[in-house]
Design a protein around this motif. Structure first.
Motif, short mmCIF file in Angstrom:
data_model
loop_
_atom_site.label_atom_id
_atom_site.label_comp_id
_atom_site.label_asym_id
_atom_site.label_seq_id
_atom_site.Cartn_x
_atom_site.Cartn_y
_atom_site.Cartn_z
N GLN A 190 88.37 138.32 15.01
CA GLN A 190 87.17 137.89 15.73
C GLN A 190 87.49 137.67 17.21
N ASP A 244 90.35 123.73 14.90
CA ASP A 244 89.29 123.38 15.86
C ASP A 244 89.75 122.33 16.86
N PHE A 257 88.80 132.15 14.03
CA PHE A 257 87.97 132.74 15.08
C PHE A 257 88.75 132.67 16.40
N ASP A 275 88.58 133.98 19.48
CA ASP A 275 87.91 133.72 20.75
C ASP A 275 87.20 132.37 20.74
N GLN A 276 86.46 132.08 19.69
CA GLN A 276 85.70 130.83 19.63
C GLN A 276 86.60 129.61 19.62
N GLN A 277 87.77 129.73 19.01
CA GLN A 277 88.68 128.58 18.90
C GLN A 277 89.71 128.55 20.02
N ASN A 278 89.51 129.40 21.02
CA ASN A 278 90.39 129.41 22.21
C ASN A 278 91.87 129.55 21.85
#
Length: 428
Positions: free
Chosen positions: A104, A202, A229, A231-234
């Motif tokens: 992702q 997270d 994830f 990208d979402q979770q940096n």
């Protein structure tokens, strides 16, 4: 003119004579010399190499590798093409897109290493850390221990946060260590297969950005089985292996670097300690550096890439969310069966259990090695004990990818019940 013609005719006659001489029987003195040269081999062909290859079928219900679906085996058995052929580049491009989906991420710097998960582990550390720089490693199983040793070997200043196998680090603990040690890299295992833990991710990427630290995550045992994830979770650097829930043979390892990681990686003062794992070369080999031509760096595992592409295709067809749901469902079925049998699960919190690898606390009074040997002998089934710091604490059952089926869970439960019945239990 006549002289030139005679010269050419003479040269042709000389060539013909030389050929005729070469076809004559060898002279007596020359023949023994050749015989001696041909008989100079003193080590005979090994008998094992004169027999056909035999590989037994086994149910691989351990932490990996797992059984490979026929479709992936067939892909790996296709005819070889050159590793620098245009068609191979197209397959590598497909693999890159498949990894981006599985992770992702939209990261351009996404490749598959020619090697196991350890190759990706070393690639991540070697390219983003320079000698003397600070590295922070969360150790709650064997994989944190490995990364700490790798970083130490290449000259980093390594700091470790340690918990017992299966322990969870709070975000507060992590931020405190980030502030104290000011590392350029922080490592965390998402799927700690030695303990059966799926560690929460997270918020950790945000903390790493706050402290100007790259966040490196290991998903070898969890990718495809537990949500992640990038990208979402940096997450700045993420890697996995091919042989677990992805269901390809061992030997390839997807890895991805975001722009933050690339800025650090490509602005080094020193070269990475490994030539093979140098991303300056690998980025070109995978067509990620914007150059018009891909130059030779190493010969990639062509058949391994065929298999990896097919396994990523299966994941794309199934869908990530369905794969996560299915692994969780089958794991829950296995967990209930184990508890109904009277066995205790090592990770007590269901939300922290790794769906792909279940850890069972060794039942009191039993020799875990004896149990596993009994299961292999009588059920042709691999389960394993702990690894690293969890050795002697757990037995591990892996149902992932192709093996992630309730019928396989039933087989595993029956084998464990049989071992409990027939293996000796100490009176103590």
């Amino acid at each position: 003119m006549m002289q030139r013609t005679l010269f050419r005719r003479g040269a042709l006659l000389a060539q013909k004579a030389a050929v005729e001489v070469s076809l004559l029987p060898m002279s007596a003195p020359l023949q023994p010399r050749l015989d001696r040269a041909m008989s100079s081999v003193t080590i005979p062909p090994p008998e094992c190499m004169l027999r056909p290859l035999e590989v037994p079928f086994r149910y691989l219900f351990g932490p990996g590798p797992s059984n490979v679906p026929p479709r992936v085996l067939a892909a790996g058995g296709r005819g070889i093409i050159g590793h620098l052929h245009p068609e191979m580049y197209e397959i590598m491009n497909d693999i890159k897109k498949g990894i981006q989906y599985a992770f992702q991420t939209q990261n351009n710097m996404t490749i598959a290493m020619s090697g196991s998960g350890h190759a990706a582990m070393e690639c991540a550390v070697f390219n983003t850390v320079e000698p003397g720089e600070s590295v922070l490693v969360a150790v709650n199983g064997i994989w944190g221990e490995r990364v700490a040793e790798i970083a130490e070997r290449m000259g980093a200043n390594v700091h470790i946060m340690v918990k017992a196998p299966g322990g969870v680090f709070s975000n507060g603990e992590i931020e405190k260590a980030l502030a104290k040690h000011k590392p350029v890299l922080f490592f965390l295992t998402h799927g700690e297969s030695s303990a059966g833990l799926a560690h929460p991710v997270d918020g950790i990427g945000d903390l790493c950005r706050k402290h100007n630290t790259l966040f490196l995550v290991d998903t070898v045992a969890s990718l495809g089985a537990s949500p992640i994830f990038m990208d979402q979770q940096n997450i700045d650097i993420l890697y996995t292996g091919s042989q677990k829930a992805l269901n390809a043979p061992p030997g390839t390892a997807p890895i991805s670097f975001n722009e933050r990681a690339c800025q650090k990686m490509f602005n080094r003062k020193t070269k990475p300690v490994s030539y093979l794992f140098d991303m300056a070369h690998l980025s070109n080999y995978w067509g990620n550096d914007g150059q018009p031509a891909r130059l030779y760096h190493h010969t990639g595992p062509v058949s391994g890439f065929f298999s990896l592409r097919e396994s990523l295709a299966i994941l794309a067809e199934k869908g990530l969310e369905e794969s996560w749901r299915h692994h969780r469902e089958v794991a829950g079925y296995l967990w209930k069966g184990l508890e109904d049998m009277g066995l205790k699960l090592f990770i007590q919190n269901k939300d922290l259990r790794l769906p792909s690898v279940t850890t069972i606390a060794i039942p009191e009074g039993y020799n875990w090695r004896e149990m596993l040997q009994y299961i292999m002998k009588h059920h042709n089934m691999e389960m394993t004990g702990g690894l690293g710091p969890s050795t002697g604490m757990v037995m591990r059952v892996g149902l992932m990818g192709y093996n992630c089926q309730k019928t396989n869970a039933d087989m595993a439960l029956a084998a464990l019940a049989d071992a409990l019945k027939n293996c000796k239990k100490s009176k103590a």
